[in-house]
Design an enzyme around this catalytic site. Structure first.
Site, PDB file in Angstrom:
ATOM      1  N   HIS A 190      12.140 -61.719   3.159  1.00 56.82           N
ATOM      2  CA  HIS A 190      12.347 -61.450   1.735  1.00 56.82           C
ATOM      3  C   HIS A 190      13.033 -62.641   1.064  1.00 56.82           C
ATOM      4  O   HIS A 190      13.566 -62.515  -0.034  1.00 56.82           O
ATOM      5  CB  HIS A 190      13.212 -60.201   1.544  1.00 56.82           C
ATOM      6  CG  HIS A 190      12.768 -59.044   2.358  1.00 56.82           C
ATOM      7  ND1 HIS A 190      13.328 -58.733   3.581  1.00 56.82           N
ATOM      8  CD2 HIS A 190      11.783 -58.143   2.155  1.00 56.82           C
ATOM      9  CE1 HIS A 190      12.723 -57.668   4.077  1.00 56.82           C
ATOM     10  NE2 HIS A 190      11.772 -57.304   3.234  1.00 56.82           N
ATOM     11  N   HIS A 217       4.111 -58.069   2.157  1.00 54.94           N
ATOM     12  CA  HIS A 217       3.936 -58.731   3.450  1.00 54.94           C
ATOM     13  C   HIS A 217       2.497 -58.620   3.946  1.00 54.94           C
ATOM     14  O   HIS A 217       2.232 -58.758   5.142  1.00 54.94           O
ATOM     15  CB  HIS A 217       4.880 -58.121   4.480  1.00 54.94           C
ATOM     16  CG  HIS A 217       6.302 -58.073   4.046  1.00 54.94           C
ATOM     17  ND1 HIS A 217       7.023 -59.212   3.761  1.00 54.94           N
ATOM     18  CD2 HIS A 217       7.154 -57.037   3.811  1.00 54.94           C
ATOM     19  CE1 HIS A 217       8.258 -58.868   3.376  1.00 54.94           C
ATOM     20  NE2 HIS A 217       8.351 -57.559   3.395  1.00 54.94           N
TER      21      HIS A 217
END
Lengths: 331, 331
Positions: free
Chosen positions: B218, B56
């Site tokens: 995700h 991320h």
């Protein structure tokens, strides 16, 4: 094609409106397609002005601000700005001390900036031009006679912009810009193609297990296709190409830009930077400063470019000088 | 799979070595997998600590620095950090005034941070925890009971970090962090899937003309699949979802984050921001501050998330306070 746009025809105007809304420090003339500092160029300072096709964001609009560009004029995606637009940028940015055009070496840009320089000079604006041609991959290419301009543009704009901010005259700013370009070399590798909104399909085809070694920022062909390899080997190829063209000896100092082409995650760019740092350390070359991120992109292309600039104390001081733009901010 | 890595097994360690080499302002313990400020937390200040799965970036390591995080502990890609690692981060960051854990609401993170909090307290470190759960798309998801945590994490870390820097005590910093989370709502749309190095293939399949509306960071499923649409309509969907959950009235002030998921070019994010700005202006909602860029990414996923945080004068002052990290820098 899946893109977050309203239509291929409006993408540039919409993006410029978005920039205008997002950055109170910028003044965006959406009609003329010129981005300047909201505060204007300080009277008596040289204005560093750049532009080129869109699709390479944050280049150039994201580099407008104190200590860097006075103005940017973005063309349509992968298309040179037109001369009138460039002249409008020069007019908007000139504060009496003249304008330095920073031009990446692509045929359309070179011609249009040349015409614009003549028109601006007819208007009484003094203009100097620096051509950026740092890409060692190929001698000539689809859009270029001679070497292409790429990552070094950031170095040139930052360092020339800092010198202009200090009040240097046009000749001195132009000289420094040319020195930065002369000291810089780049090499890029693509893992995927990229898709312009107008074309709607990838600019070239690249098999699932191959990379384009020496790619240009519009997807121009490089030196060869190769099978995908570990990051360490890809970095070795890029670094060898750069250092073959401009050797760096033990003790030399360099600026390093590890630049994502748009579609590569930051975690991978850090992996690449580790390999660059290790390889330069082995050669005894000192990395004086570095940037890791997406600065000179090719839309959604996955891949990376590596730029090195052999530096000295004066250049470093200008690099460290304060900068306040959407994409670069320090000091 | 084409990724700029040496191997799926070494990607995190290599990236951490790269971060260590790239950012002299950070101290990266590559063995413990803990990133702190090179200067340490100032004595007597609360340490804001966060972590979560990698992939991320720049979240969370890129937010370590003065005015924001005191430490970050990155797990493997899309995998929670382990308790010992989190405790090591708490120990490294604590300067006597306690630690605030900022935890995105995913089951693994919640459990591991909870165990770590108990271990750290056994060590005599005071710990408070704030759960970030701003994603309005779905109630429960693949990795989560309750709402997922996403873009608001940046707002929480910035504002809590600023308050900690000013010397507020642990209870006050935790309270402010919870208030920011409570005032924030997010919604994301994916144009493509993403590929973890370990899996080597996309986490889900998305046809060439469809988008995942309400996707998780995700690649967790969202609310539905839809045909690709113009940016204006996609923004309307995301904004409606956010405002349905937390209405904003004319005159309200908001922070806005238009966040790229990793594979979307910046030019498209500006198009999206224009649409967000237009739509909020129509409703009379004032955008007090905004960020447009890639901050909370999902590897190479193309798409965008929108986060709004209803704000007030105190919150804005903390937002404006100086910050000096790799990914955010102002003041």
């Amino acid at each position: 094609m899946k893109k977050l746009i309203n239509s291929p025809e409006t993408v540039l105007d919409d993006a410029l409106s978005g920039m205008a809304a997002a950055h109170p420090g910028l003044r965006v003339d959406t009609e003329a397609r010129v981005i300047t500092r909201a505060s204007g160029t300080r009277p008596g300072k040289v204005a560093v002005v750049s532009g080129g096709g869109s699709g390479h964001e944050p280049l150039h609009g994201g580099f407008v601000g104190a200590g860097m560009l006075a103005a940017a004029c973005p063309g349509e995606v992968f298309t040179s700005p037109v001369p009138d637009q460039i002249v409008a940028a020069a007019r908007a940015a000139d504060a009496g001390a003249g304008v330095l055009f920073v031009v990446k070496n692509y045929t359309g840009d070179v011609l249009n900036f040349q015409v614009a320089a003549e028109l601006a000079e007819d208007d009484g604006i003094r203009v100097e031009t620096v051509l950026v041609d740092d890409d060692v991959a190929v001698r000539d290419s689809t859009h270029t006679a001679g070497r292409r301009g790429t990552g070094a543009t950031l170095f040139v704009e930052k360092i020339a912009g800092a010198l202009a901010e200090q009040g240097a005259d046009l000749a001195a700013v132009a000289k420094a810009a040319r020195a930065v370009n002369g000291a810089s070399r780049s090499f890029a590798v693509a893992l995927t193609s990229c898709t312009t909104p107008a074309a709607g399909r990838p600019g070239f085809e690249l098999p699932d297990d191959e990379i384009e070694v020496g790619v240009g920022i519009h997807g121009e062909p490089g030196r060869r296709r190769e099978k995908m390899r570990p990051a360490r080997e890809i970095v070795a190829t890029a670094l060898d190409a750069v250092l073959e063209d401009q050797p760096l000896a033990a003790g030399d100092e360099t600026l390093v830009l590890v630049n994502g082409l748009g579609g590569t995650p930051l975690i991978e760019l850090y992996v690449v930077y580790k390999e660059v740092a290790d390889a330069l350390a082995e050669r005894g070359v000192r990395i004086a400063r570095r940037l890791v991120g997406n600065y000179v992109t090719s839309l959604d292309m996955a891949g990376v470019s590596l730029t090195l600039c052999r530096t000295d104390t004066d250049m470093l001081a200008l690099w460290d000088a304060p900068v306040d733009t959407p994409a670069l901010h320090w000091g």
